[in-house]
Design a protein around this motif. Structure first.
Motif, mmCIF file in Angstrom:
data_model
loop_
_atom_site.group_PDB
_atom_site.id
_atom_site.type_symbol
_atom_site.label_atom_id
_atom_site.label_comp_id
_atom_site.label_asym_id
_atom_site.label_seq_id
_atom_site.Cartn_x
_atom_site.Cartn_y
_atom_site.Cartn_z
ATOM 1 N N ASN A 90 -0.354 4.998 -15.088
ATOM 2 C CA ASN A 90 0.907 5.634 -14.707
ATOM 3 C C ASN A 90 1.045 5.883 -13.202
ATOM 4 O OD1 ASN A 90 3.203 6.134 -16.118
ATOM 5 N ND2 ASN A 90 2.740 8.274 -16.542
ATOM 6 N N HIS A 91 0.387 5.061 -12.400
ATOM 7 C CA HIS A 91 0.471 5.237 -10.952
ATOM 8 C C HIS A 91 1.886 5.006 -10.420
ATOM 9 C CE1 HIS A 91 -3.738 5.909 -10.673
ATOM 10 N NE2 HIS A 91 -4.073 4.697 -11.063
ATOM 11 N N LEU A 92 2.681 4.228 -11.141
ATOM 12 C CA LEU A 92 4.059 3.994 -10.696
ATOM 13 C C LEU A 92 4.943 5.222 -10.897
ATOM 14 C CD1 LEU A 92 4.545 0.368 -12.009
ATOM 15 C CD2 LEU A 92 4.328 1.091 -9.625
ATOM 16 N N ASN A 93 4.470 6.173 -11.681
ATOM 17 C CA ASN A 93 5.225 7.408 -11.903
ATOM 18 C C ASN A 93 4.603 8.594 -11.180
ATOM 19 O OD1 ASN A 93 7.169 6.221 -13.591
ATOM 20 N ND2 ASN A 93 5.768 6.317 -15.306
ATOM 21 N N ALA A 94 3.684 8.319 -10.273
ATOM 22 C CA ALA A 94 3.012 9.401 -9.550
ATOM 23 C C ALA A 94 4.027 10.186 -8.719
ATOM 24 C CB ALA A 94 1.931 8.828 -8.645
ATOM 25 N N ARG A 95 3.813 11.476 -8.646
ATOM 26 C CA ARG A 95 4.680 12.331 -7.824
ATOM 27 C C ARG A 95 4.351 12.178 -6.340
ATOM 28 N NH1 ARG A 95 7.509 16.052 -10.839
ATOM 29 N NH2 ARG A 95 6.775 16.358 -12.954
ATOM 30 N N ASP A 96 3.132 11.808 -6.049
ATOM 31 C CA ASP A 96 2.674 11.642 -4.670
ATOM 32 C C ASP A 96 3.123 10.271 -4.149
ATOM 33 O OD1 ASP A 96 1.265 11.255 -2.305
ATOM 34 O OD2 ASP A 96 -0.580 12.133 -3.072
ATOM 35 N N ASP A 97 3.862 10.270 -3.046
ATOM 36 C CA ASP A 97 4.362 9.014 -2.483
ATOM 37 C C ASP A 97 3.230 8.065 -2.088
ATOM 38 O OD1 ASP A 97 6.944 9.876 -2.839
ATOM 39 O OD2 ASP A 97 7.270 10.401 -0.726
ATOM 40 N N GLU A 98 2.124 8.601 -1.625
ATOM 41 C CA GLU A 98 0.999 7.745 -1.223
ATOM 42 C C GLU A 98 0.420 7.003 -2.421
ATOM 43 O OE1 GLU A 98 -1.965 9.472 1.323
ATOM 44 O OE2 GLU A 98 -0.439 10.553 2.468
ATOM 45 N N VAL A 99 0.356 7.665 -3.567
ATOM 46 C CA VAL A 99 -0.155 7.016 -4.775
ATOM 47 C C VAL A 99 0.814 5.921 -5.212
ATOM 48 C CG1 VAL A 99 -0.755 7.346 -7.216
ATOM 49 C CG2 VAL A 99 -1.466 9.038 -5.504
ATOM 50 N N LEU A 100 2.104 6.220 -5.198
ATOM 51 C CA LEU A 100 3.108 5.219 -5.566
ATOM 52 C C LEU A 100 3.055 4.038 -4.601
ATOM 53 C CD1 LEU A 100 5.480 4.105 -7.161
ATOM 54 C CD2 LEU A 100 6.985 5.626 -5.847
ATOM 55 N N ASN A 101 2.980 4.300 -3.308
ATOM 56 C CA ASN A 101 2.892 3.214 -2.326
ATOM 57 C C ASN A 101 1.650 2.364 -2.554
ATOM 58 O OD1 ASN A 101 5.243 4.123 -1.207
ATOM 59 N ND2 ASN A 101 4.344 4.854 0.690
ATOM 60 N N ALA A 102 0.516 3.016 -2.836
ATOM 61 C CA ALA A 102 -0.721 2.277 -3.097
ATOM 62 C C ALA A 102 -0.588 1.425 -4.360
ATOM 63 C CB ALA A 102 -1.897 3.242 -3.219
ATOM 64 N N ALA A 103 0.064 1.964 -5.386
ATOM 65 C CA ALA A 103 0.267 1.198 -6.617
ATOM 66 C C ALA A 103 1.141 -0.029 -6.351
ATOM 67 C CB ALA A 103 0.905 2.076 -7.688
ATOM 68 N N LEU A 104 2.215 0.147 -5.600
ATOM 69 C CA LEU A 104 3.094 -0.986 -5.282
ATOM 70 C C LEU A 104 2.357 -2.020 -4.435
ATOM 71 C CD1 LEU A 104 6.391 0.971 -4.530
ATOM 72 C CD2 LEU A 104 5.922 -0.480 -6.510
ATOM 73 N N ALA A 105 1.625 -1.560 -3.428
ATOM 74 C CA ALA A 105 0.854 -2.480 -2.582
ATOM 75 C C ALA A 105 -0.202 -3.209 -3.412
ATOM 76 C CB ALA A 105 0.205 -1.720 -1.424
ATOM 77 N N GLY A 106 -0.840 -2.486 -4.332
ATOM 78 C CA GLY A 106 -1.835 -3.110 -5.198
ATOM 79 C C GLY A 106 -1.227 -4.167 -6.098
ATOM 80 N N LEU A 107 -0.074 -3.882 -6.665
ATOM 81 C CA LEU A 107 0.588 -4.860 -7.528
ATOM 82 C C LEU A 107 1.023 -6.084 -6.733
ATOM 83 C CD1 LEU A 107 2.623 -2.416 -9.760
ATOM 84 C CD2 LEU A 107 0.801 -3.962 -10.532
#
Length: 174
Positions: free
Chosen positions: A124-141
């Motif tokens: 569920n990293h794409l639903n993270a409240r933390d922008d850094e986690v979401l950015n990392a998930a998008l960059a990882g994908l």
């Protein structure tokens, strides 16, 4: 968070990732792509929705522009990433299909990339409240899909070798 708010947030974060990770010899093209992604986010937030699960027309137009840019130019960002950011509304996540490699090593690499993608999505990293986690998930994908595209080319060459033609895909369970 509503699906539309979640999608708009993902789109805005993707625009930031695009600005930081995309490559194009003409820098204005990166801004054009990021702008189209941002326009879609703004349209989702400001335009009425005619039917649940559908995008407002201005958002659909901006997403179409972003898709055309990603497929028509090599920004080093696969167009599949748009599917991850629009999934809350569309209800569909992009898939990473098995490549059916006959070589054990290539089959392992394929399985590893698909498992890493699964981990990002399922944790569920794409639903993270933390922008850094979401950015990392998008960059990882983005990185995983790029690697999978390159691996697909290598598998096609390897599977087409005379010694591999007609062989069944490698069985990783063995």
């Amino acid at each position: 968070m509503s699906p539309y708010v979640a999608t708009a947030r993902r789109l805005m974060q993707l625009a930031a990732v695009v600005r930081g990770r995309a490559y194009h010899p003409q820098r204005y093209m990166i801004e054009t792509l990021a702008g189209a992604i941002e326009d879609a986010a703004i349209a989702i937030q400001s335009s009425p929705v005619d039917e649940p699960g559908q995008f407002p027309q201005p958002a659909a137009d901006a997403l179409r522009e972003a898709t055309e840019l990603l497929t028509g130019h090599d920004f080093m960002i696969p167009a599949a990433i748009l599917g991850y950011v629009t999934a809350p509304v569309s209800g569909r996540l992009p898939e990473m299909q098995p490549l059916n490699a006959v070589s054990m090593q290539l089959a392992r690499e394929d399985a590893d990339l698909r498992a890493r993608r699964f981990a990002i999505v399922e944790h569920n990293h794409l639903n993270a409240r933390d922008d850094e986690v979401l950015n990392a998930a998008l960059a990882g994908l983005i990185a995983l899909h790029r690697k999978h595209e390159r691996l697909a080319a290598a598998v096609a060459v390897d599977n087409d070798r005379p010694c591999n033609r007609g062989k069944a895909p490698a069985d990783l369970a063995s």
